[in-house]
Design an enzyme around this catalytic site. Structure first.
Site, mmCIF file in Angstrom:
data_model
loop_
_atom_site.group_PDB
_atom_site.id
_atom_site.type_symbol
_atom_site.label_atom_id
_atom_site.label_comp_id
_atom_site.label_asym_id
_atom_site.label_seq_id
_atom_site.Cartn_x
_atom_site.Cartn_y
_atom_site.Cartn_z
ATOM 1 N N ASP A 67 0.828 -1.210 0.000
ATOM 2 C CA ASP A 67 0.000 0.000 0.000
ATOM 3 C C ASP A 67 0.857 1.252 0.000
ATOM 4 O O ASP A 67 2.084 1.191 0.050
ATOM 5 C CB ASP A 67 -0.975 -0.010 1.191
ATOM 6 N N ASN A 136 -6.784 -0.870 14.364
ATOM 7 C CA ASN A 136 -8.216 -1.012 14.073
ATOM 8 C C ASN A 136 -8.517 -2.298 13.297
ATOM 9 O O ASN A 136 -9.617 -2.472 12.794
ATOM 10 C CB ASN A 136 -8.709 0.201 13.260
ATOM 11 N N HIS A 138 -7.050 -3.220 10.483
ATOM 12 C CA HIS A 138 -6.881 -3.135 9.028
ATOM 13 C C HIS A 138 -5.692 -3.978 8.558
ATOM 14 O O HIS A 138 -4.780 -4.290 9.324
ATOM 15 C CB HIS A 138 -6.764 -1.676 8.552
ATOM 16 N N GLU A 143 -9.664 -0.756 5.425
ATOM 17 C CA GLU A 143 -10.147 -0.199 6.678
ATOM 18 C C GLU A 143 -11.456 -0.878 7.107
ATOM 19 O O GLU A 143 -12.136 -1.505 6.280
ATOM 20 C CB GLU A 143 -10.369 1.308 6.495
#
Ligand code: PGA
Length: 240
Positions: A67, A136, A138, A143
């Site tokens: 990413d 979180n 991810h 997400e």
């Protein structure tokens, strides 16, 4: 999916690095995808050492970056590009045609996504993906709430990612979007390893391993990977 627990981060990193090196030895035209970040840094460094000392042939290896932050220059030390360049590409002397990174500065991000998806298809798919996990849940910039059916895409980053992401930058940096491989790439990869270390990851690792698979916590998708591994140190495993 299997969970493997290691004594500490160095032992975890050495095991993953060894696994990558052995894969490249067995299959010189390996398609390897890795995440950047604090967790895989030591894996990258040990891999470089192993490849150099073992004189592993990496002339046919293809490297894919998981990413990138949108709008962050590749020369910014917080960019994923910078990480890959300094931890893998330069030390290994990978040629330009062996390296496939998202251009987060592109004016046509959809074209960047299409190019990445086509590259992965053309190369015959990802052999091994080594990813981290965000606070979180991810993976890459997949997400919470993301569809598991997506390939490369542009993501609005959630609050946790925006806040935690500041740790990579020398000064406060405006972050908003990311460009990332999708969960479909993760599921299609012939092998997927998710790595995590430290107490701060214990809660999210517990959720990823124990909770029902749901896009609220994207990393739970690892549970459905037939050749998926969650590899963690004792601290990250402390709530399992
Ligand atoms: P980290 O990042 O390795 O820097 O903790 C993990 C992630 O957000 O994927």
């Amino acid at each position: 999916m299997q969970v493997k627990i290691f004594e500490d981060h160095p032992e975890l990193s050495a095991t993953v690095a060894r696994e990558i090196q052995e894969l490249v030895q067995a299959k010189p035209n390996t398609i390897l995808c890795m995440a950047s970040g604090e967790t895989p840094r030591l894996t990258c460094q040990l891999l470089v050492q192993m490849i150099r000392s073992g004189k592993t042939d990496i002339s046919q290896l293809h490297f894919i970056g998981l990413d990138e932050w949108v709008g962050i220059e590749p020369g910014n030390s917080g960019s994923c590009h910078y990480f890959f360049q300094h931890e893998l590409i330069t030390p290994l002397g990978l040629r330009e045609d062996q390296v496939h990174l998202f251009d987060g500065m592109s004016t046509d991000l959809q074209a960047e996504c299409k190019k990445m998806d086509e590259t992965i298809d053309r190369l015959g798919g990802i052999d091994l993906i080594v990813a981290g996990i965000g606070m979180n849940g991810h993976i890459g910039f997949n997400e919470p709430g993301i569809s598991p059916d997506l390939y490369s895409h542009v993501a609005q980053l959630d609050e946790t990612t925006l806040t935690v992401g500041q740790k990579y930058f020398d000064s406060p940096t405006r972050l908003q979007e990311g460009i990332t491989l999708g969960l479909k790439h993760l599921l299609n990869a012939r092998k997927a390893i998710l790595i995590a270390n430290g107490k701060k990851k214990a809660e999210v690792i517990r959720s990823a391993v124990r909770e029902t698979v749901s896009n609220h916590l994207p990393a739970t998708i690892m549970q459905t990977h037939s050749n998926g591994f969650i590899m963690v140190d004792k601290e990250a495993a402390s709530l399992l």
